[in-house]
Design a protein around this motif. Sequence first.
Motif, PDB file in Angstrom:
ATOM      1  N   VAL A  65      16.704  49.013  46.137  1.00 45.88           N
ATOM      2  CA  VAL A  65      16.210  50.219  46.594  1.00 45.88           C
ATOM      3  C   VAL A  65      14.982  50.683  45.852  1.00 45.88           C
ATOM      4  O   VAL A  65      14.161  51.437  46.641  1.00 45.88           O
ATOM      5  CB  VAL A  65      17.357  51.090  46.099  1.00 45.88           C
ATOM      6  CG1 VAL A  65      17.160  52.740  46.151  1.00 45.88           C
ATOM      7  CG2 VAL A  65      18.818  50.764  46.906  1.00 45.88           C
ATOM      8  N   SER A  66      14.764  50.244  44.795  1.00 45.72           N
ATOM      9  CA  SER A  66      13.503  50.629  44.004  1.00 45.72           C
ATOM     10  C   SER A  66      12.316  50.187  44.812  1.00 45.72           C
ATOM     11  O   SER A  66      11.030  50.860  44.987  1.00 45.72           O
ATOM     12  CB  SER A  66      13.327  50.126  42.464  1.00 45.72           C
ATOM     13  OG  SER A  66      13.370  48.577  42.480  1.00 45.72           O
ATOM     14  N   LEU A  67      12.392  48.916  45.442  1.00 47.61           N
ATOM     15  CA  LEU A  67      11.325  48.327  46.350  1.00 47.61           C
ATOM     16  C   LEU A  67      11.086  48.977  47.449  1.00 47.61           C
ATOM     17  O   LEU A  67      10.052  49.637  47.899  1.00 47.61           O
ATOM     18  CB  LEU A  67      11.817  46.766  46.680  1.00 47.61           C
ATOM     19  CG  LEU A  67      10.734  46.049  47.148  1.00 47.61           C
ATOM     20  CD1 LEU A  67      10.810  44.467  46.937  1.00 47.61           C
ATOM     21  CD2 LEU A  67      10.200  46.296  48.656  1.00 47.61           C
ATOM     22  N   LEU A  68      12.193  49.448  48.184  1.00 47.62           N
ATOM     23  CA  LEU A  68      11.950  50.358  49.302  1.00 47.62           C
ATOM     24  C   LEU A  68      11.400  51.709  49.014  1.00 47.62           C
ATOM     25  O   LEU A  68      10.478  52.357  49.442  1.00 47.62           O
ATOM     26  CB  LEU A  68      13.469  50.626  50.037  1.00 47.62           C
ATOM     27  CG  LEU A  68      14.147  49.393  50.587  1.00 47.62           C
ATOM     28  CD1 LEU A  68      15.416  49.700  51.144  1.00 47.62           C
ATOM     29  CD2 LEU A  68      13.418  49.085  51.998  1.00 47.62           C
ATOM     30  N   GLU A  69      11.840  52.164  47.793  1.00 47.31           N
ATOM     31  CA  GLU A  69      11.229  53.593  47.211  1.00 47.31           C
ATOM     32  C   GLU A  69       9.725  53.399  47.160  1.00 47.31           C
ATOM     33  O   GLU A  69       8.949  54.353  47.534  1.00 47.31           O
ATOM     34  CB  GLU A  69      12.080  53.939  46.210  1.00 47.31           C
ATOM     35  CG  GLU A  69      11.219  55.064  45.262  1.00 47.31           C
ATOM     36  CD  GLU A  69      11.595  56.456  46.105  1.00 47.31           C
ATOM     37  OE1 GLU A  69      10.868  57.512  45.691  1.00 47.31           O
ATOM     38  OE2 GLU A  69      12.547  56.571  46.871  1.00 47.31           O
ATOM     39  N   LEU A  97      23.977  53.880  46.477  1.00 52.60           N
ATOM     40  CA  LEU A  97      23.894  55.303  46.464  1.00 52.60           C
ATOM     41  C   LEU A  97      23.647  55.654  44.788  1.00 52.60           C
ATOM     42  O   LEU A  97      22.816  56.784  44.607  1.00 52.60           O
ATOM     43  CB  LEU A  97      25.264  56.071  46.784  1.00 52.60           C
ATOM     44  CG  LEU A  97      25.497  56.070  48.279  1.00 52.60           C
ATOM     45  CD1 LEU A  97      26.789  56.307  48.670  1.00 52.60           C
ATOM     46  CD2 LEU A  97      24.571  56.783  49.152  1.00 52.60           C
ATOM     47  N   LYS A  98      24.247  55.027  44.031  1.00 47.91           N
ATOM     48  CA  LYS A  98      23.931  55.147  42.507  1.00 47.91           C
ATOM     49  C   LYS A  98      22.531  55.080  42.382  1.00 47.91           C
ATOM     50  O   LYS A  98      21.761  55.652  41.435  1.00 47.91           O
ATOM     51  CB  LYS A  98      24.673  54.290  41.641  1.00 47.91           C
ATOM     52  CG  LYS A  98      26.260  54.602  41.517  1.00 47.91           C
ATOM     53  CD  LYS A  98      26.947  53.482  40.763  1.00 47.91           C
ATOM     54  CE  LYS A  98      26.522  53.139  39.566  1.00 47.91           C
ATOM     55  NZ  LYS A  98      27.064  51.991  38.834  1.00 47.91           N
ATOM     56  N   ALA A  99      21.853  54.092  42.777  1.00 56.21           N
ATOM     57  CA  ALA A  99      20.539  53.698  42.622  1.00 56.21           C
ATOM     58  C   ALA A  99      19.351  54.883  43.110  1.00 56.21           C
ATOM     59  O   ALA A  99      18.554  55.069  42.403  1.00 56.21           O
ATOM     60  CB  ALA A  99      20.122  52.306  43.506  1.00 56.21           C
ATOM     61  N   LEU A 100      20.135  55.323  44.357  1.00 57.36           N
ATOM     62  CA  LEU A 100      18.961  56.501  44.943  1.00 57.36           C
ATOM     63  C   LEU A 100      18.947  57.497  43.915  1.00 57.36           C
ATOM     64  O   LEU A 100      17.946  58.254  43.703  1.00 57.36           O
ATOM     65  CB  LEU A 100      19.654  56.797  46.121  1.00 57.36           C
ATOM     66  CG  LEU A 100      19.622  55.989  47.476  1.00 57.36           C
ATOM     67  CD1 LEU A 100      20.154  56.277  48.534  1.00 57.36           C
ATOM     68  CD2 LEU A 100      18.079  55.683  47.800  1.00 57.36           C
ATOM     69  N   GLY A 145      10.002  49.626  35.631  1.00 57.57           N
ATOM     70  CA  GLY A 145      10.010  50.224  36.737  1.00 57.57           C
ATOM     71  C   GLY A 145      10.876  49.684  37.881  1.00 57.57           C
ATOM     72  O   GLY A 145      10.881  49.795  38.902  1.00 57.57           O
ATOM     73  N   TYR A 146      11.709  48.312  37.519  1.00 58.93           N
ATOM     74  CA  TYR A 146      12.385  47.461  38.283  1.00 58.93           C
ATOM     75  C   TYR A 146      11.509  46.600  39.034  1.00 58.93           C
ATOM     76  O   TYR A 146      11.559  45.228  38.957  1.00 58.93           O
ATOM     77  CB  TYR A 146      13.256  48.440  39.242  1.00 58.93           C
ATOM     78  CG  TYR A 146      14.058  49.228  38.430  1.00 58.93           C
ATOM     79  CD1 TYR A 146      14.884  49.153  37.501  1.00 58.93           C
ATOM     80  CD2 TYR A 146      13.764  50.851  38.734  1.00 58.93           C
ATOM     81  CE1 TYR A 146      16.041  49.918  36.822  1.00 58.93           C
ATOM     82  CE2 TYR A 146      14.591  51.768  37.990  1.00 58.93           C
ATOM     83  CZ  TYR A 146      15.434  51.235  37.028  1.00 58.93           C
ATOM     84  OH  TYR A 146      16.280  52.136  36.165  1.00 58.93           O
ATOM     85  N   VAL A 147      10.834  46.917  39.901  1.00 62.00           N
ATOM     86  CA  VAL A 147      10.233  46.166  40.913  1.00 62.00           C
ATOM     87  C   VAL A 147       8.534  46.141  40.739  1.00 62.00           C
ATOM     88  O   VAL A 147       8.077  47.299  40.710  1.00 62.00           O
ATOM     89  CB  VAL A 147      10.690  45.857  42.497  1.00 62.00           C
ATOM     90  CG1 VAL A 147       9.892  45.158  43.137  1.00 62.00           C
ATOM     91  CG2 VAL A 147      12.052  45.582  42.425  1.00 62.00           C
TER      92      VAL A 147
END
Length: 401
Positions: free
Chosen positions: A87-91, A166-169, A320-322
């Motif tokens: 989700v962080s990559l998509l974000e 959903l939690k990641a969002l 920041g994850y990715v």
Amino acid sequence: MKVAGLVAEYNPFHKGHFYHIEKTKELTGADAVIAVISGNFVQRGAPAVMPKRLRTACALRSGVSAVFELPVYYATASAEYFALGAVSLLERLGCVDVLCFGSECGDIRILEEVADILETEPEAYKTSLRQGLKDGLSFPAARQRALKRYETVLSAPNNILGIEYLKALKRLNSSIKAYTVRREGAGYHDTAIGDTFCSASAIRANIGHFPQILPQIPENCHDLLLESKNRSFPIQSNDFSLLLKAKLLKETKDSLTAYADVSRELAARIVNCRNHFLNLEQFISLLKTKELTYSRISRALFHILLGITKQNMENCLASGYVCYARLLGFREEDTPFLKLIKDRAQIPVLTKLSKAAILEEPGKDMLEADLYAADLYESVATDRFHTAFTNEKQQKIIKLT
């Protein structure tokens, strides 16, 4: 332009995935679809049955505009971190408007209710969870008991992963809107090949009976699989047995605990049982206990094999994850769309590895792990099928013309 994001493994790509892509476009009104997929190792703690570029080509032929690789640190992690990474990559691509995932329940409101509880952790939930763990339940079982009202929802694998998306969002405070498509056909763990959509588990279980599984693959992908069969797939966990055994012979109880997902209890069991190692899958079954699930052990063993440590994960989570988005393939007709991604992305978009020089730590470390994982997988595949080895740095982006 409205852009939908998908998170998938496509392990292997089948008609259910094609259905998901089509329903995503229909449900969200998206003009373009981006898929983030696992590389050559997947979340259940195993090698992908087919290499990532073959799965990428299938996705592109089936309507995906561009495919990006989920770094191996997240691709082989628990559902929580798998979802956070994807989700962080998509974000951070900066252009994704919606995320659409498959689920057994098909009701986004119910999934969001559970996600809210798990993210905020009210006291009643925490008390029940602690009691379940104290009673000797595994974490998934204890969590399911703590959320008795949602027991049916939490018993289904795709629901669980959807809740993690959903939690990641929520954790990322993302503006991406979530949708879900009800899963059709066979259950996630069903290993029977039927007339309706079967599961990826069923296809993997019957991969040796290729004529039987081919009807479950979109027809426009048949030639890809026929050309690649016994040249680059199928790959199974046991193909990595000797590599893992050699690695374990050099480890101690203390050194093993440095790896991601390896507890002191598991480290002790590995050392105490390694003389009884016959093959990788047999060893996982030997190590399994009531508290240590098969998937948890499998992920831990592949983290050991791939050299993924707890410190690696901590560094990435803190950053920041990715740290980059590595492009695996795209449709030529969507080339202008790629420019939009490059213009809006908050992280480097890697179309050539020469551009990796701009990465800082832990991005460099993350990419090195991806390259090593890809080369290790390629080494096993070429040894099994007696084909020529191609280093990951020499591999080309898939372009569908």
